[in-house]
Every structure is written in structure tokens, then in C-alpha cells.
Design a protein around this motif. Sequence first.
Motif, mmCIF file in Angstrom:
data_model
loop_
_atom_site.group_PDB
_atom_site.id
_atom_site.type_symbol
_atom_site.label_atom_id
_atom_site.label_comp_id
_atom_site.label_asym_id
_atom_site.label_seq_id
_atom_site.Cartn_x
_atom_site.Cartn_y
_atom_site.Cartn_z
ATOM 1 N N PHE A 583 0.829 -1.197 0.000
ATOM 2 C CA PHE A 583 0.000 0.000 0.000
ATOM 3 C C PHE A 583 0.869 1.255 0.000
ATOM 4 O O PHE A 583 0.655 2.193 -0.783
ATOM 5 C CB PHE A 583 -0.929 0.007 1.217
ATOM 6 C CG PHE A 583 -1.869 1.177 1.250
ATOM 7 C CD1 PHE A 583 -3.072 1.124 0.573
ATOM 8 C CD2 PHE A 583 -1.553 2.332 1.951
ATOM 9 C CE1 PHE A 583 -3.951 2.205 0.591
ATOM 10 C CE2 PHE A 583 -2.414 3.417 1.973
ATOM 11 C CZ PHE A 583 -3.619 3.353 1.289
ATOM 12 N N VAL A 584 1.859 1.292 0.893
ATOM 13 C CA VAL A 584 2.751 2.458 0.972
ATOM 14 C C VAL A 584 3.553 2.600 -0.317
ATOM 15 O O VAL A 584 3.750 3.706 -0.837
ATOM 16 C CB VAL A 584 3.677 2.359 2.192
ATOM 17 C CG1 VAL A 584 4.683 3.500 2.213
ATOM 18 C CG2 VAL A 584 2.861 2.340 3.486
ATOM 19 N N ARG A 585 4.017 1.458 -0.874
ATOM 20 C CA ARG A 585 4.782 1.508 -2.125
ATOM 21 C C ARG A 585 3.945 2.099 -3.254
ATOM 22 O O ARG A 585 4.396 2.972 -4.006
ATOM 23 C CB ARG A 585 5.254 0.105 -2.515
ATOM 24 C CG ARG A 585 6.209 0.088 -3.718
ATOM 25 C CD ARG A 585 6.126 -1.197 -4.496
ATOM 26 N NE ARG A 585 4.809 -1.403 -5.095
ATOM 27 C CZ ARG A 585 4.402 -0.759 -6.194
ATOM 28 N NH1 ARG A 585 5.181 0.134 -6.793
ATOM 29 N NH2 ARG A 585 3.194 -0.989 -6.683
ATOM 30 N N PHE A 586 2.701 1.654 -3.381
ATOM 31 C CA PHE A 586 1.840 2.130 -4.455
ATOM 32 C C PHE A 586 1.562 3.626 -4.308
ATOM 33 O O PHE A 586 1.637 4.382 -5.283
ATOM 34 C CB PHE A 586 0.513 1.359 -4.435
ATOM 35 C CG PHE A 586 -0.429 1.761 -5.536
ATOM 36 C CD1 PHE A 586 -0.360 1.156 -6.776
ATOM 37 C CD2 PHE A 586 -1.377 2.750 -5.327
ATOM 38 C CE1 PHE A 586 -1.230 1.538 -7.803
ATOM 39 C CE2 PHE A 586 -2.248 3.136 -6.339
ATOM 40 C CZ PHE A 586 -2.165 2.520 -7.582
ATOM 41 N N MET A 587 1.241 4.056 -3.083
ATOM 42 C CA MET A 587 0.904 5.462 -2.862
ATOM 43 C C MET A 587 2.089 6.384 -3.147
ATOM 44 O O MET A 587 1.906 7.493 -3.671
ATOM 45 C CB MET A 587 0.430 5.672 -1.423
ATOM 46 C CG MET A 587 -0.875 4.958 -1.081
ATOM 47 S SD MET A 587 -2.339 5.726 -1.818
ATOM 48 C CE MET A 587 -2.551 7.143 -0.752
ATOM 49 N N THR A 588 3.292 5.928 -2.829
ATOM 50 C CA THR A 588 4.462 6.795 -2.989
ATOM 51 C C THR A 588 5.140 6.648 -4.345
ATOM 52 O O THR A 588 5.494 7.643 -4.978
ATOM 53 C CB THR A 588 5.480 6.522 -1.875
ATOM 54 O OG1 THR A 588 5.857 5.135 -1.883
ATOM 55 C CG2 THR A 588 4.902 6.871 -0.514
ATOM 56 N N GLN A 589 5.297 5.412 -4.804
ATOM 57 C CA GLN A 589 6.032 5.198 -6.051
ATOM 58 C C GLN A 589 5.131 5.300 -7.282
ATOM 59 O O GLN A 589 5.493 5.937 -8.278
ATOM 60 C CB GLN A 589 6.756 3.853 -6.024
ATOM 61 C CG GLN A 589 7.852 3.792 -4.968
ATOM 62 C CD GLN A 589 8.640 2.498 -5.004
ATOM 63 O OE1 GLN A 589 8.428 1.632 -5.854
ATOM 64 N NE2 GLN A 589 9.558 2.357 -4.055
ATOM 65 N N ASP A 590 3.962 4.713 -7.235
ATOM 66 C CA ASP A 590 3.071 4.759 -8.400
ATOM 67 C C ASP A 590 2.329 6.094 -8.506
ATOM 68 O O ASP A 590 2.155 6.619 -9.610
ATOM 69 C CB ASP A 590 2.054 3.615 -8.346
ATOM 70 C CG ASP A 590 2.688 2.265 -8.636
ATOM 71 O OD1 ASP A 590 3.938 2.189 -8.631
ATOM 72 O OD2 ASP A 590 1.952 1.294 -8.860
ATOM 73 N N LEU A 591 1.892 6.625 -7.352
ATOM 74 C CA LEU A 591 1.138 7.876 -7.390
ATOM 75 C C LEU A 591 1.988 9.109 -7.096
ATOM 76 O O LEU A 591 1.524 10.230 -7.246
ATOM 77 C CB LEU A 591 -0.033 7.819 -6.403
ATOM 78 C CG LEU A 591 -1.082 6.732 -6.639
ATOM 79 C CD1 LEU A 591 -2.253 6.911 -5.687
ATOM 80 C CD2 LEU A 591 -1.569 6.731 -8.080
ATOM 81 N N GLY A 592 3.228 8.891 -6.649
ATOM 82 C CA GLY A 592 4.125 10.019 -6.413
ATOM 83 C C GLY A 592 3.800 10.852 -5.192
ATOM 84 O O GLY A 592 4.119 12.040 -5.138
ATOM 85 N N MET A 593 3.170 10.247 -4.194
ATOM 86 C CA MET A 593 2.806 10.994 -2.992
ATOM 87 C C MET A 593 3.919 10.914 -1.946
ATOM 88 O O MET A 593 4.751 10.007 -1.973
ATOM 89 C CB MET A 593 1.493 10.463 -2.410
ATOM 90 C CG MET A 593 0.321 10.532 -3.387
ATOM 91 S SD MET A 593 -1.254 10.004 -2.673
ATOM 92 C CE MET A 593 -1.737 11.508 -1.843
#
Length: 618
Positions: A583-593
Motif C-alpha cells: 500500500f505504501v509503495r503504491f501510494m508513494t512510487q506509483d502515485l508520487g505521494m
Amino acid sequence: MNVGIGGADVSLGTIAASIAGLDAWRVNAELWTSKELEAHKYTSAMRTLYSVGGAAEKALYDEVLSGKTNIAERRDGEYSAKTEANGDGTKTIYIGREALAKGSRFGLNVLLAHEAYRNGIDDGEVGQREETDRAVLGHIGAAYALGQAYGIGAIGEALGKEVATYLTALSTGNMDDLARLLASYDASGDYWRLRKDGSLEYDGKADLYDEDGKLMMRGENGDIWMSLIKFVGRDKAKELVGKSGQTIKDADLARALQKLVSRDNWMDDRAFGQLFNGTIKIQVREELMELRYGVKAIWESLDQKFKNQVVGGLSTFEKVFADYMEYDEVVKAGNPAKWLHQNIVQGTINGRTMYMNRRFVEEKDQDGKSIAERIGEIMFKEGVHWAARDGILCIRTATNSDRLSDHGLGLAIDIASIINDYLSLTDDPDMLLLVKGLTGKDLKVRRTYSDAMDAYDFWKPISDQVAALSTTNANWRVDTADRYKALSEISPLLNGGKSLNEEQYKVLEKYDYAEKDKDGNYTLKPGAAAAVTSYLKDNQALYELIKYEIDPKTFEIKNTIRWNNLIQKNYYRNGFVNMSREFVRFMTQDLGMEWGGTYGRAVDAMHFSYKKLEKWRW
């Protein structure tokens, strides 16, 4: 009481030399027996008014004691002090943030001597100027008297320079420097003020205020001249500099404006005086014209639906107003209210509809899905659920800060906050003690992270160990407290060379400080005494937190108050990182947050910020 004069004691005994005999005791009695709060709260300053001032100062002394003049403190006031008439024959002296802060320009003693000359009424440009000049000369006289009594160092560097300027003018007859000193005090207020016609009034402060003294926009690093460029724009600043007959490049503009103030070959005295006494009006940039109506007017233009999102109402809006104006988008919109109306929309994420920045719903990825849709999908996939207090738009200051939170821009989202609670690394020392004793990691040492995954891999195991204290590792606290208590009883015997009994050896063997040979005889391991002493020293603070007693009647464990307070925290019961790594990976790496777990001052695992706005670049 020795407020505001560098620690000098303006007590009755010391100041009596300036008062005639028994008159000192009369003043003291008046102050002690007065029903007015100011007489007791500002005793030192009141003595100064009576003893070292002239007629105006003594008049203020009498007005305060009679209740005709009140004194109020406003820590949010962006000024040293101001006097306002109340319309009923009374007036109020408001003491602002600068005077209340340590190291402020005026000690309260001298400050009241200044305000003694203020009537709280707008007497027009000429009248205000004359009143201000009298007030400045009055406070210089009070400062001089205090300097004579306690040494010039007691009144501070700034007031010391003013006294020196005054004395030089008297001794030489040359009034030029004193005239410049008097002119440096704004006759209309204590701030660089934006008038309703869009012109600026100058008093030597870098920030921009409305006519009510509310901060509208911050200047540039406290530099008055660079701030002027920011407020009026480069072209207007060039025009002002151009009056000197010089050709100048953008890169030189700020330094050129500094030369304006020294007037060395850039402007003659007359042109310089015209520029800053209002003869030549300086208009703010067109984009800032909306600000001239003031913070309160802009607040009233805000839709009620957005007012409901402001934690603390108007007072908070006033506090964060200038933070909004740091952003190019907000400046171009005209003011924060207009920007909010243009950029905050309703959107739905994983079944919850809320206010958010329009970027969440308008910006699409390569598959045509919005950021809001993608967040909803990953929440569903990873089993992340909303908590009641979760959301996006919330106009407030950031936690442990007086600056605007990203939530105020509608760009930050809090998710699953109950089981990912905010853990301060500065404001909860007991939790830090617990983590260090439990994991050996000192959270007072600031860490830097290569990315969000690095931060996650550091915090997740610690969070899990804390959470386990309520379940699988529930005995850790009792075992650790028992160990400390037992070793503290044995340590004096070890260091005193005393013999130990079998039970004491068993304790040392349990914690690996002693061993038993094949014949059943105990021996201490090398360095055991020093190791026990070191353990006790390192864990004394932890023990004071986790120690307990057992009630002899009920056999219940009695905790310390600190421990009872700690175990009520969400992050004690649940840990503070309860999102999956994916979840954290997707939010930060995929969505750039940006993830709140990467902060140096706290662990804010619930928090993600989406593409911050560009800060204003003037």
C-alpha cells in the motif's frame, strides 16, 4: 518583577532614589491596594511611569489606577503596542507579540512610556505625526532615566542607540539623525500596511499587513527591499529605481533598492522623502489588489461549506492566510477564498465523498483513471478502511506547527488514522523510552531515509513490537521491571565485594551475569559487576516508567500514572504503522505521494501528500 529591561530590578527600593522620600511608599501602597489588575501585573512598568516620566506618563499612571485606561495582551498581534479609544471615554493599550517576546525592542517599562502619549484616536496625518514624535521622545526619556539608574546595558542595544542619538543632537545642535530616527516610526500604525486604494504605507517591516494589522503576505527573508519587489513587481521596482537615472539589471535590483535607503547617488533627499512619506504612491501588483479589503472581508466571502472546514474559524484563517499567499496559484486567484472556490471540489474515494483538491479527480493516469479512483482501488485491494476522523480538506495549522497544513490545500489525505496514529518524536518521551527499552533503537536520533520503503522497513518492525505488548508480548513490561528491581538489590553487594546467596546467583545466571559449573558451584562472569552497574544506569528512566506494585489484598498490579497514561494511546494498543508495504509503495512510487513515515520529527503513517503546489517565485 523585572520584565523588559534586561533583568534589572525596578523594585521600590531601587527606584526610590528617583522619587521624593515617602512618596515612594505612597506609590507602592497605591499599586498594592489597587483593584485594577494592571497595577499588580505591570507593577514595574507602573513605577517607571510615575518615577521617571513627565506629565503624560504620570497621567497614564493615574488613568490605569482609575480604570480609565486598560492594558490587554494580544500574542497574535503583529505589533509592539497600539492604543485604541473605546468610544466611552476609556481607552485600551494592546501589547502585541513583539513586546511580549523575549528580546523585543521595547521593555514593557519603556513601551508604556511610549503609549502614554497616544490618545487612540486618528488625529489626521499631521496630528498623528506630532503625537508619534512626542511618544518617541517620551520613551527615549524614560529609557535614558532607566539607563542612568541601572546602566545603559540594561535597556538593550536598540534603545541605547536611540538614547545616544538624542544626546548627540542635544550636545551638537545637529538634529538630522534625530529627525531620521523620529521619521522611522510609522505615525499610523506598527506595520507595513496595504491601503484600500492598493498603495503601501512604509514603516520598515518586511511583511505586508492589511489596515487592521492582520498579516496578509510574508516578505522575503526579512529583507525589506526584496519584499518590496515581491509586493510591487519587478517592473514597478525598476521604475522606482529608474528615478535615480540609473540603468539596472534584474539581478542587481534587490541590491539597488538597498542603495535607495542609503541614498548614495541613487536618489536625492527630496525624492527619497517623497517616495516614503506618501507623496509618491507605491501600488502593489495587480494580482494582490484583492487583498486590500483585508482578511476579515475575504473570510466573509468564503462559502459556509468551506468555513466549516476551518478548525478554529476566523482566528485560524487569519493565522494561515499568509501561508496561502506563499503559493503562485493562490496569488493568481487573488486571495485564499477565491482559490478555495476555484480548486476545491467534491470527490469520492472508496465509498467516502469529501472535499479535495480538484487534481484528485481531474488528473488521469495512462489508463484514464483519476488519482481518487486509484487510491480507492488500492485501499480495497489491501484491506485499508476509513476511520471516522479521516479525510482530505481541513484548514488548520500542521501538527506542532503554526504554519498551514497540506490539508488546507486539499492535497493531503489521512487514511486509517486510528491504527496509524501520529507519533511525535519530540512530545512523547515516555513512548521513546518504551521503544528504546523494547527494541534498543533510540528514536531521539534523527534518521534520513533513501525513500518511503526504507522508512517503512525501519518503522514497521518497531510498530509491531509495540503492538505486541497488548497481546503476545504482554509480559515484557513485568519481566523487565522485575529484572531491574532484582539487579538493583544485588548491585551494591557485587560492587562492595560481598558474598551472594544461591537465590541471588540464580538471578545473575538468569540474566547471563553468572554461570554454574558441573559441580553446581556458581561463578561470576568476567566484568559482571560493571555490566550490572551499566545496565542499571542505562535503564533507570525506563524503570521509573514501567515499575509497579502488587496490591496485597487484591493482588492487582498498580501502575505508575505515566504508564497508565501511555497505555491509553492508540499507538500503544495498535502500533503506529498498520498499512501493508505494498500500500505504501503504491501510494508513494506509483502515485508520487509523500508519506508521513519519512518525517524526521514524527511518524505520521496515516498521512500522504499529493504533489505540492509550486511556491510563489517573485
